[in-house]
Design a protein around this motif. Structure first.
Motif, PDB file in Angstrom:
ATOM      1  N   GLU A   1     -51.825  46.236 -13.943  1.00 17.30           N
ATOM      2  CA  GLU A   1     -51.164  45.505 -12.851  1.00 17.30           C
ATOM      3  C   GLU A   1     -49.652  45.737 -12.790  1.00 17.30           C
ATOM      4  O   GLU A   1     -49.059  45.833 -11.726  1.00 17.30           O
ATOM      5  N   ILE A   2     -49.028  45.802 -13.959  1.00 21.15           N
ATOM      6  CA  ILE A   2     -47.568  45.905 -14.004  1.00 21.15           C
ATOM      7  C   ILE A   2     -47.080  47.140 -13.227  1.00 21.15           C
ATOM      8  O   ILE A   2     -45.987  47.146 -12.671  1.00 21.15           O
ATOM      9  N   LEU A   3     -47.921  48.153 -13.149  1.00 17.00           N
ATOM     10  CA  LEU A   3     -47.509  49.387 -12.483  1.00 17.00           C
ATOM     11  C   LEU A   3     -47.412  49.241 -10.969  1.00 17.00           C
ATOM     12  O   LEU A   3     -46.812  50.077 -10.299  1.00 17.00           O
ATOM     13  N   VAL A   4     -48.040  48.220 -10.420  1.00 20.57           N
ATOM     14  CA  VAL A   4     -47.865  47.998  -8.982  1.00 20.57           C
ATOM     15  C   VAL A   4     -47.042  46.746  -8.706  1.00 20.57           C
ATOM     16  O   VAL A   4     -47.056  46.204  -7.609  1.00 20.57           O
ATOM     17  N   GLY A   5     -46.324  46.277  -9.725  1.00 23.60           N
ATOM     18  CA  GLY A   5     -45.361  45.208  -9.458  1.00 23.60           C
ATOM     19  C   GLY A   5     -45.867  43.799  -9.658  1.00 23.60           C
ATOM     20  O   GLY A   5     -45.179  42.843  -9.295  1.00 23.60           O
ATOM     21  N   ILE A   6     -47.086  43.640 -10.225  1.00 19.17           N
ATOM     22  CA  ILE A   6     -47.518  42.285 -10.581  1.00 19.17           C
ATOM     23  C   ILE A   6     -47.861  42.272 -12.073  1.00 19.17           C
ATOM     24  O   ILE A   6     -47.449  43.172 -12.803  1.00 19.17           O
TER      25      ILE A   6
ATOM     26  N   ARG B   1     -48.449  29.790 -12.512  1.00 15.99           N
ATOM     27  CA  ARG B   1     -47.154  29.516 -11.845  1.00 15.99           C
ATOM     28  C   ARG B   1     -46.318  30.778 -11.738  1.00 15.99           C
ATOM     29  O   ARG B   1     -45.771  31.096 -10.687  1.00 15.99           O
ATOM     30  N   TRP B   2     -46.226  31.519 -12.847  1.00 18.55           N
ATOM     31  CA  TRP B   2     -45.427  32.742 -12.816  1.00 18.55           C
ATOM     32  C   TRP B   2     -46.066  33.794 -11.913  1.00 18.55           C
ATOM     33  O   TRP B   2     -45.380  34.549 -11.237  1.00 18.55           O
ATOM     34  N   PHE B   3     -47.413  33.814 -11.919  1.00 19.89           N
ATOM     35  CA  PHE B   3     -48.113  34.779 -11.081  1.00 19.89           C
ATOM     36  C   PHE B   3     -47.781  34.504  -9.611  1.00 19.89           C
ATOM     37  O   PHE B   3     -47.470  35.408  -8.839  1.00 19.89           O
ATOM     38  N   THR B   4     -47.813  33.233  -9.249  1.00 18.23           N
ATOM     39  CA  THR B   4     -47.462  32.858  -7.882  1.00 18.23           C
ATOM     40  C   THR B   4     -46.019  33.253  -7.571  1.00 18.23           C
ATOM     41  O   THR B   4     -45.718  33.807  -6.517  1.00 18.23           O
ATOM     42  N   ASN B   5     -45.146  32.969  -8.540  1.00 16.37           N
ATOM     43  CA  ASN B   5     -43.736  33.300  -8.369  1.00 16.37           C
ATOM     44  C   ASN B   5     -43.573  34.799  -8.069  1.00 16.37           C
ATOM     45  O   ASN B   5     -42.852  35.204  -7.153  1.00 16.37           O
ATOM     46  N   VAL B   6     -44.271  35.624  -8.830  1.00 15.39           N
ATOM     47  CA  VAL B   6     -44.163  37.071  -8.641  1.00 15.39           C
ATOM     48  C   VAL B   6     -44.767  37.496  -7.305  1.00 15.39           C
ATOM     49  O   VAL B   6     -44.199  38.315  -6.581  1.00 15.39           O
ATOM     50  N   LEU B   7     -45.916  36.903  -6.967  1.00 16.07           N
ATOM     51  CA  LEU B   7     -46.542  37.276  -5.683  1.00 16.07           C
ATOM     52  C   LEU B   7     -45.659  36.894  -4.505  1.00 16.07           C
ATOM     53  O   LEU B   7     -45.679  37.545  -3.463  1.00 16.07           O
ATOM     54  N   MET B   8     -44.878  35.829  -4.671  1.00 18.10           N
ATOM     55  CA  MET B   8     -44.004  35.391  -3.584  1.00 18.10           C
ATOM     56  C   MET B   8     -42.720  36.224  -3.499  1.00 18.10           C
ATOM     57  O   MET B   8     -41.977  36.109  -2.531  1.00 18.10           O
ATOM     58  N   ASN B   9     -42.461  37.013  -4.529  1.00 15.99           N
ATOM     59  CA  ASN B   9     -41.250  37.825  -4.509  1.00 15.99           C
ATOM     60  C   ASN B   9     -41.467  39.030  -3.585  1.00 15.99           C
ATOM     61  O   ASN B   9     -42.444  39.758  -3.744  1.00 15.99           O
ATOM     62  N   PRO B  10     -40.573  39.255  -2.609  1.00 13.54           N
ATOM     63  CA  PRO B  10     -40.811  40.363  -1.669  1.00 13.54           C
ATOM     64  C   PRO B  10     -40.928  41.712  -2.363  1.00 13.54           C
ATOM     65  O   PRO B  10     -41.588  42.614  -1.869  1.00 13.54           O
ATOM     66  N   SER B  11     -40.298  41.835  -3.529  1.00 12.91           N
ATOM     67  CA  SER B  11     -40.391  43.102  -4.252  1.00 12.91           C
ATOM     68  C   SER B  11     -41.841  43.398  -4.628  1.00 12.91           C
ATOM     69  O   SER B  11     -42.305  44.534  -4.497  1.00 12.91           O
ATOM     70  N   SER B  12     -42.581  42.369  -5.074  1.00 16.09           N
ATOM     71  CA  SER B  12     -43.964  42.600  -5.495  1.00 16.09           C
ATOM     72  C   SER B  12     -44.826  43.042  -4.330  1.00 16.09           C
ATOM     73  O   SER B  12     -45.593  43.993  -4.445  1.00 16.09           O
ATOM     74  N   SER B  13     -44.714  42.334  -3.200  1.00 12.66           N
ATOM     75  CA  SER B  13     -45.582  42.751  -2.084  1.00 12.66           C
ATOM     76  C   SER B  13     -45.198  44.139  -1.583  1.00 12.66           C
ATOM     77  O   SER B  13     -46.066  44.925  -1.195  1.00 12.66           O
ATOM     78  N   ALA B  14     -43.901  44.462  -1.633  1.00 11.32           N
ATOM     79  CA  ALA B  14     -43.491  45.810  -1.191  1.00 11.32           C
ATOM     80  C   ALA B  14     -44.033  46.872  -2.152  1.00 11.32           C
ATOM     81  O   ALA B  14     -44.481  47.943  -1.733  1.00 11.32           O
ATOM     82  N   MET B  15     -43.992  46.572  -3.454  1.00 12.88           N
ATOM     83  CA  MET B  15     -44.521  47.534  -4.425  1.00 12.88           C
ATOM     84  C   MET B  15     -46.025  47.719  -4.264  1.00 12.88           C
ATOM     85  O   MET B  15     -46.530  48.837  -4.297  1.00 12.88           O
TER      86      MET B  15
END
Ligand code: NAD
Length: 734
Positions: free
Chosen positions: A150-155, A287-301
């Motif tokens: 997962e880390i390779l696609v930003g989550i 909670r952290w997973f949600t935080n990361v999913l909400m970060n525009p960087s993650s969805s862009a990655m």
């Protein structure tokens, strides 16, 4: 048929089989996750069931989560997407926790054993389901890989994988799997405790069943559900754990420069989670997973590195109606650095190769590159002697044009000289069949001009590889003015065969990738001339996620290449040439014989072994460092806008035909800040309005090269984003 099926055999073992409907690979959707829960409930409440084996009906076990599921949940959650994502994640935890506890009481008695029979590759949520089971059996097929990429696609693994795996093996051991996303073959996976037993494929489910029938209460209790559980390797406030956590934090920040939210969040999950009971740790993970999913960087990655990259690899931009153009025999002209690499990747893909050079020893040297590559594989036990012989037998090194007979594709990689390229084009066309496609690997010469040497310009195309060919994932396909659909399809089918990612662009100076990267390098050099501290330039680039600072990049690609390109560009552009200030530095470096890494002296100093040491002090004698230095953010914006504005112009001019290619190409081609999802995604993150404002300021301060393109200004006025204005079906799905 549903994605999961449930059958109880005569011995009372329930077999849950994952076989996603209409898909070649199992990916988990919200609906199918519901089925897992239903079947677990069914097994746990049916007295006739003694235990469960979860397996797959496909060749592989699972590819992971269907990432579109997350997008759908986000959309359905209206103005509170974070709540929707958090609730979905917690629901997943509840299901897998139910599976893991398997009906046990408070004293850990009375549960039903659940084993996972992993019959092939297993990634993401597939691995997380397996980790929740009590025992994991994997097929002994070395081609099957298991891991949490997962880390390779930003989550990061948000289905309990982060909490479970770190509690199984401790932070240090978990790092390659969680923080690097490393996928492992079954044997290595056993060493890493991702699986418990590696068994023959034919015996896989039988072995899992046997274990289920013989397992005792003790066998199925996870360590964290037993009294006195201690975090392996030490929790953060244990003397050993303290060292590990400090070290890991330094490593993550050193590697990511703090720009990848997922890596930091993952570490936080382990750090915070290790200090609380297991169920609280799962909540922290959610909670952290949600935080990361909400970060525009993650969805862009996710959009660029997963969804759109895959779409391009599957032929999203392939001309329709052209039948399969898979390559059977390729002729590679020029066995130098590029030709040798192109021969290697083609032969590895099982394609017959004729590698041609002017002299036999040059051709042989080119083939020796493949030999060396395979020998390295043998020493690492990744390649067998038979495989080596088989791959080498596909390559014929020759000087004889007649050997090209029967080639259905030619890739030309001779010297960067139009007259030499024209001569070889003509010579090739004398011997190859009429339907052979001719591709040039030129990095700077216009395809339409080179095509003039061909009798069949509609069959002439650019296939631009990046160096080193075997490592770089992107291939840029360039259509000349007359290039036809079959040539484009051929190039795309070839790139698919050699397992790289293609983008297709139109012909213009420097095509797409080099067009964007040259201004980045130039901006860095320009700042040296202005007296900006070189360390500031280099660190500003790295702190914004560029893999190499611009000065290091010049050293790697060589100062003389820069000089050559500058001279050719100036000759072509005449009075419009904008880079004299850059050339002053570049040409001076050339005169000082500081050509970069290859001469062990460039913008950096190197030691005798070629290790890069520090910025060359002599640079400051010629270009003194100014007393007053710019802000970090200004340096970063100059470096980023130099690239992104070129990407926007390429789109405006029709060089880029699809924004997905602009973003995927930038990340894979020259490493453009992957956290951003690419230059156009970056502009979407900061917003067209702010981007325009910044460009206007940069134009006032530094000149017209930062002038806002009309397209961007229009988007700012309308409040638009690239992924709205240019949304295609696939891009939209993200
Ligand atoms: P190179 O100098 O390493 O190799 C060129 C080879 O072509 C040499 O072995 C030479 O003997 C051979 N050659 C020259 N004239 C020939 C002829 N008439 N017939 C047969 N062989 C001939 O160069 P390279 O770095 O491999 O670059 C080759 C091409 O690829 C150039 O067009 C270059 O612009 C392009 N390219 C290079 C890079 C890079 O990073 N080096 C990247 C992308 C594209």
């Amino acid at each position: 048929m549903a994605d999961f099926t449930y059958n109880v055999d005569a011995d009372g073992v329930a077999i849950i089989t994952w076989d996603a409907e209409g898909k070649s690979m199992n990916v988990l959707t919200r609906e199918s996750f519901g089925l897992v829960e239903k079947f677990i409930d069914q097994a746990l409440t049916d007295d006739a069931v003694k235990g469960v084996v979860i397996t797959s009906g496909k060749k592989d076990f699972a590819g992971g989560m269907d990432l579109n599921t997350l997008a759908t949940i986000r959309e359905e959650s209206g103005d509170n997407p974070a709540q929707g994502l958090f609730d979905f994640t917690m629901k997943g935890h509840e299901t897998l926790r139910k599976l893991e506890r398997a009906g046990m009481d408070d004293k850990n008695k009375g549960g039903k054993p659940i084993a996972c029979a992993i019959n092939g590759t297993c990634a993401g949520i597939g691995t997380e389901i397996a980790l929740a089971c009590h025992r994991r059996f994997m097929t002994d097929n070395p081609k099957a890989k298991i891991g949490l990429p997962e880390i390779l696609v930003g989550i990061f693994p948000g289905g309990g994988g982060t909490v479970r795996y770190s509690r199984m093996v401790g932070l240090l051991q978990a790092s390659p799997v969680l923080l690097e996303g490393r996928m492992m073959d079954p044997k290595k996976a056993k060493g890493a405790q991702l699986v418990d037993e590696v068994v023959e494929a034919d015996n896989l489910v039988a072995a899992a069943r046997e274990w289920v029938l013989s397992a005792t209460d003790k066998d199925i209790v996870k360590p964290w559900d037993q009294k006195g559980f201690k975090f392996p390797g030490g929790a953060p406030y244990h003397p050993a754990g303290f060292m590990n956590f400090v070290g890991a934090s330094a490593m993550v920040n050193g590697k990511t420069q703090g720009v990848y939210p997922a890596a930091k969040a993952l570490l936080s999950v382990i750090y915070e989670g290790s200090q609380v009971p297991f169920d609280t740790a799962l909540k922290i993970e959610a909670r952290w997973f949600t935080n990361v999913l909400m970060n525009p960087s993650s969805s862009a990655m996710i959009r660029s590195l997963f969804i759109n990259k895959q779409a391009l690899e599957k032929g999203a931009v392939r001309p329709q109606g052209v039948d399969d153009q898979s390559v059977k025999k390729v002729g590679v002209l020029g066995a130098g650095m590029m030709g040798a690499g192109i021969a290697l990747v083609s032969a590895l893909a099982g394609i017959e190769v004729v590698l041609l050079d002017q002299k036999q020893d040059a051709a042989d040297k080119g083939k020796a590159y493949t030999t060396a590559h395979l020998d390295k594989g043998i020493s690492r036990k990744k390649v067998t002697e038979e495989k080596k012989e088989q791959v080498l037998s596909l390559i014929t090194a020759t000087t004889d044009y007649a050997a090209l007979k029967g080639c259905d594709l030619i890739v030309e990689a001779v010297f960067e000289d139009p007259s030499i390229k024209a001569t070889v084009t003509k010579a090739v066309e004398e011997v190859v069949g009429e339907d052979c496609i001719f591709a040039t690997n030129t990095s700077t010469l216009p395809i339409s001009e080179l095509a003039k040497a061909s009798k069949r310009p509609e069959q002439f195309i650019g296939i631009h590889f990046f160096s080193p060919v075997d490592k770089m994932l992107l291939v840029e396909i360039i259509k000349g003015a007359e290039t036809g659909d079959r040539a484009t399809a051929k190039a795309l089918d070839y790139v698919r065969q050699i397992r790289k990612t293609p983008i297709v662009v139109n012909d213009a100076r420097f095509f797409y990738a080099n067009r964007c990267i040259i201004p980045y390098i130039n901006e860095g050099i320009r700042m040296v001339a202005e007296g900006v501290e070189p360390a500031l330039i280099e660190n500003a680039a790295k702190l914004v996620g560029m893999p190499l600072g611009p000065l290091q990049l010049v050293d790697e690609t060589s100062v003389d290449l820069g000089v050559k390109i500058a001279k050719a560009t100036k000759a072509a552009m005449g009075d419009d040439y904008p880079d004299d200030a850059v050339d002053e530095v570049l040409f001076w470096m050339f005169d000082q014989e500081r050509l970069g890494r290859k001469s062990n002296a460039g913008f950096y100093d190197y030691d005798d072994k070629g290790k890069r040491i520090e910025i060359w002090k002599g640079l400051a004698d010629q270009y003194p460092v100014a007393d007053e230095q710019p802000d970090l953010i200004d340096v970063q914006h100059r470096l980023l806008f130099a690239q992104t504005l070129e990407a926007v112009r390429a789109l405006e001019e029709g060089v880029l035909m699809d924004i997905r290619e602009g973003d995927v190409g930038a990340i894979l081609g020259w490493g453009f800040a992957p956290w951003s999802g690419g230059p156009l995604s970056w502009l979407d993150i900061i917003g067209a309005e702010y981007a325009t404002e910044r460009c206007d300021q940069l134009t006032d301060a530094f000149g017209e090269r930062f002038a806002t393109p009309a397209l961007l200004r229009d988007m700012a006025a309308k409040g638009e984003k690239f992924y709205e204005r240019f949304a295609t079906e696939a891009a939209d799905a993200a």
